[in-house]
Design a protein around this motif. Structure first.
Motif, PDB file in Angstrom:
ATOM      1  N   LEU A   1       9.633  -5.590   8.002  1.00 41.41           N
ATOM      2  CA  LEU A   1       9.295  -4.164   7.959  1.00 41.41           C
ATOM      3  C   LEU A   1       9.060  -3.681   6.537  1.00 41.41           C
ATOM      4  O   LEU A   1       8.181  -2.856   6.287  1.00 41.41           O
ATOM      5  N   ILE A   2       9.840  -4.184   5.614  1.00 41.20           N
ATOM      6  CA  ILE A   2       9.694  -3.756   4.220  1.00 41.20           C
ATOM      7  C   ILE A   2       8.309  -4.126   3.686  1.00 41.20           C
ATOM      8  O   ILE A   2       7.662  -3.333   3.008  1.00 41.20           O
ATOM      9  N   VAL A   3       7.837  -5.314   4.012  1.00 42.82           N
ATOM     10  CA  VAL A   3       6.514  -5.748   3.563  1.00 42.82           C
ATOM     11  C   VAL A   3       5.432  -4.898   4.225  1.00 42.82           C
ATOM     12  O   VAL A   3       4.480  -4.466   3.564  1.00 42.82           O
ATOM     13  N   ILE A   4       5.571  -4.649   5.527  1.00 41.96           N
ATOM     14  CA  ILE A   4       4.592  -3.828   6.245  1.00 41.96           C
ATOM     15  C   ILE A   4       4.530  -2.433   5.639  1.00 41.96           C
ATOM     16  O   ILE A   4       3.452  -1.914   5.345  1.00 41.96           O
ATOM     17  N   VAL A   5       5.685  -1.834   5.419  1.00 38.21           N
ATOM     18  CA  VAL A   5       5.727  -0.481   4.866  1.00 38.21           C
ATOM     19  C   VAL A   5       5.142  -0.462   3.459  1.00 38.21           C
ATOM     20  O   VAL A   5       4.335   0.407   3.119  1.00 38.21           O
ATOM     21  N   ASP A   6       5.511  -1.435   2.634  1.00 36.10           N
ATOM     22  CA  ASP A   6       5.002  -1.485   1.261  1.00 36.10           C
ATOM     23  C   ASP A   6       3.485  -1.626   1.244  1.00 36.10           C
ATOM     24  O   ASP A   6       2.797  -0.923   0.490  1.00 36.10           O
ATOM     25  N   THR A   7       2.952  -2.502   2.082  1.00 42.05           N
ATOM     26  CA  THR A   7       1.510  -2.720   2.135  1.00 42.05           C
ATOM     27  C   THR A   7       0.771  -1.459   2.574  1.00 42.05           C
ATOM     28  O   THR A   7      -0.221  -1.058   1.952  1.00 42.05           O
ATOM     29  N   THR A   8       1.245  -0.822   3.628  1.00 43.83           N
ATOM     30  CA  THR A   8       0.551   0.364   4.142  1.00 43.83           C
ATOM     31  C   THR A   8       0.700   1.561   3.211  1.00 43.83           C
ATOM     32  O   THR A   8      -0.204   2.388   3.123  1.00 43.83           O
ATOM     33  N   ILE A   9       1.816   1.658   2.509  1.00 40.74           N
ATOM     34  CA  ILE A   9       1.985   2.748   1.537  1.00 40.74           C
ATOM     35  C   ILE A   9       0.972   2.591   0.404  1.00 40.74           C
ATOM     36  O   ILE A   9       0.366   3.570  -0.042  1.00 40.74           O
ATOM     37  N   ARG A  10       0.768   1.366  -0.040  1.00 40.18           N
ATOM     38  CA  ARG A  10      -0.226   1.117  -1.096  1.00 40.18           C
ATOM     39  C   ARG A  10      -1.630   1.456  -0.603  1.00 40.18           C
ATOM     40  O   ARG A  10      -2.433   2.026  -1.341  1.00 40.18           O
ATOM     41  N   GLN A  11      -1.932   1.110   0.657  1.00 45.79           N
ATOM     42  CA  GLN A  11      -3.253   1.398   1.207  1.00 45.79           C
ATOM     43  C   GLN A  11      -3.534   2.893   1.278  1.00 45.79           C
ATOM     44  O   GLN A  11      -4.657   3.324   1.070  1.00 45.79           O
ATOM     45  N   ARG A  12      -2.519   3.684   1.553  1.00 41.88           N
ATOM     46  CA  ARG A  12      -2.674   5.136   1.675  1.00 41.88           C
ATOM     47  C   ARG A  12      -2.476   5.873   0.344  1.00 41.88           C
ATOM     48  O   ARG A  12      -2.597   7.069   0.273  1.00 41.88           O
ATOM     49  N   GLY A  13      -2.138   5.160  -0.709  1.00 42.41           N
ATOM     50  CA  GLY A  13      -1.978   5.800  -2.013  1.00 42.41           C
ATOM     51  C   GLY A  13      -0.714   6.635  -2.136  1.00 42.41           C
ATOM     52  O   GLY A  13      -0.680   7.610  -2.885  1.00 42.41           O
ATOM     53  N   LEU A  14       0.317   6.259  -1.422  1.00 43.75           N
ATOM     54  CA  LEU A  14       1.576   7.008  -1.454  1.00 43.75           C
ATOM     55  C   LEU A  14       2.622   6.363  -2.366  1.00 43.75           C
ATOM     56  O   LEU A  14       3.781   6.771  -2.366  1.00 43.75           O
ATOM     57  N   THR A  15       2.217   5.396  -3.161  1.00 51.45           N
ATOM     58  CA  THR A  15       3.164   4.658  -3.994  1.00 51.45           C
ATOM     59  C   THR A  15       3.908   5.567  -4.965  1.00 51.45           C
ATOM     60  O   THR A  15       5.112   5.413  -5.168  1.00 51.45           O
ATOM     61  N   GLN A  16       3.205   6.533  -5.567  1.00 52.95           N
ATOM     62  CA  GLN A  16       3.840   7.429  -6.539  1.00 52.95           C
ATOM     63  C   GLN A  16       4.912   8.296  -5.895  1.00 52.95           C
ATOM     64  O   GLN A  16       5.853   8.708  -6.554  1.00 52.95           O
ATOM     65  N   SER A  17       4.768   8.590  -4.614  1.00 53.11           N
ATOM     66  CA  SER A  17       5.694   9.485  -3.917  1.00 53.11           C
ATOM     67  C   SER A  17       6.892   8.762  -3.314  1.00 53.11           C
ATOM     68  O   SER A  17       7.883   9.398  -2.974  1.00 53.11           O
ATOM     69  N   LEU A  18       6.811   7.454  -3.179  1.00 49.16           N
ATOM     70  CA  LEU A  18       7.888   6.687  -2.552  1.00 49.16           C
ATOM     71  C   LEU A  18       9.140   6.719  -3.415  1.00 49.16           C
ATOM     72  O   LEU A  18       9.102   6.416  -4.600  1.00 49.16           O
ATOM     73  N   GLN A  19      10.254   7.094  -2.825  1.00 43.31           N
ATOM     74  CA  GLN A  19      11.532   7.096  -3.529  1.00 43.31           C
ATOM     75  C   GLN A  19      12.334   5.843  -3.189  1.00 43.31           C
ATOM     76  O   GLN A  19      12.844   5.178  -4.061  1.00 43.31           O
ATOM     77  N   ARG A  20      12.455   5.546  -1.897  1.00 42.26           N
ATOM     78  CA  ARG A  20      13.169   4.336  -1.490  1.00 42.26           C
ATOM     79  C   ARG A  20      12.837   4.021  -0.035  1.00 42.26           C
ATOM     80  O   ARG A  20      12.471   4.887   0.738  1.00 42.26           O
ATOM     81  N   SER A  21      13.010   2.757   0.310  1.00 43.02           N
ATOM     82  CA  SER A  21      12.894   2.325   1.699  1.00 43.02           C
ATOM     83  C   SER A  21      14.008   1.316   1.939  1.00 43.02           C
ATOM     84  O   SER A  21      14.264   0.456   1.101  1.00 43.02           O
ATOM     85  N   GLN A  22      14.657   1.458   3.079  1.00 38.98           N
ATOM     86  CA  GLN A  22      15.767   0.556   3.399  1.00 38.98           C
ATOM     87  C   GLN A  22      15.825   0.344   4.900  1.00 38.98           C
ATOM     88  O   GLN A  22      15.546   1.251   5.678  1.00 38.98           O
ATOM     89  N   PRO A  23      16.208  -0.854   5.315  1.00 41.73           N
ATOM     90  CA  PRO A  23      16.329  -1.133   6.747  1.00 41.73           C
ATOM     91  C   PRO A  23      17.445  -0.292   7.370  1.00 41.73           C
ATOM     92  O   PRO A  23      18.421   0.051   6.710  1.00 41.73           O
ATOM     93  N   THR A  24      17.268   0.027   8.646  1.00 39.43           N
ATOM     94  CA  THR A  24      18.323   0.747   9.367  1.00 39.43           C
ATOM     95  C   THR A  24      19.452  -0.234   9.682  1.00 39.43           C
ATOM     96  O   THR A  24      19.245  -1.452   9.666  1.00 39.43           O
TER      97      THR A  24
END
Length: 161
Positions: free
Chosen positions: A81-104
């Motif tokens: 999930l972390i890889v999927i989220v990271d890849t799609t965030i980069r595609q949408r240009g949301l990298t600057q806004s990302l603060q953190r991502s963590q598994p549930t």
């Protein structure tokens, strides 16, 4: 008051009665009719806006129902999930806004936090995850980003398979 009124001449009594009638009619007009009429107009305008909105959304109802019945494809099931989220965030240009991502804690979801993200891009990103990977939005919180331009939000979303 009665003595004063009776002490007036006939013309003066008529003038006082006409003045009193004008004051009473003005009070009724501006105190009751105008506020009721303005409230009616405002309510009518709101109803018209809601009717136009519903009319515009009706064609989308069938699309939503048809996509809701078909399970979304799960591309790259071997990716985390972390890889999927990271890849799609980069595609949408949301990298600057990302603060953190963590598994549930359960391991089948991910919690992602954004700060000062563009609301439209965030919604498109969530849609991409659903369409491409079958991720569902389990929960989310959105608030306006302080001191920024319109359309920017702080958000925390939890996504699950």
């Amino acid at each position: 008051m009665k003595i004063w009124f009776l002490s007036l001449q006939e013309r003066e009594r008529i003038l006082v009665c006409l003045g009193a009638a004008a004051i009473i009619l003005s009070a009724l007009w501006f105190g009751l009719w105008v506020p009721l009429d303005n409230g009616h107009r405002t309510t009518s305008e709101r109803v018209n806006i809601w009717e136009r909105s519903i009319t515009a959304l009706r064609p989308l109802k069938n699309q939503i129902q048809s996509t809701g019945n078909n399970p979304a494809p799960r591309n790259n099931e071997n990716q985390s999930l972390i890889v999927i989220v990271d890849t799609t965030i980069r595609q949408r240009g949301l990298t600057q806004s990302l603060q953190r991502s963590q598994p549930t804690p359960t391991g089948d979801g991910i919690r992602v936090e954004f700060q000062n993200a563009t609301f439209d891009d965030l919604m498109l990103w969530i849609g991409d995850l659903h369409r491409q990977y079958g991720l569902q939005l389990e929960s989310g919180s959105f608030s306006m980003a302080s001191g920024s331009t319109a359309g920017r939000v702080n958000s925390t979303v939890t996504l699950q398979f």
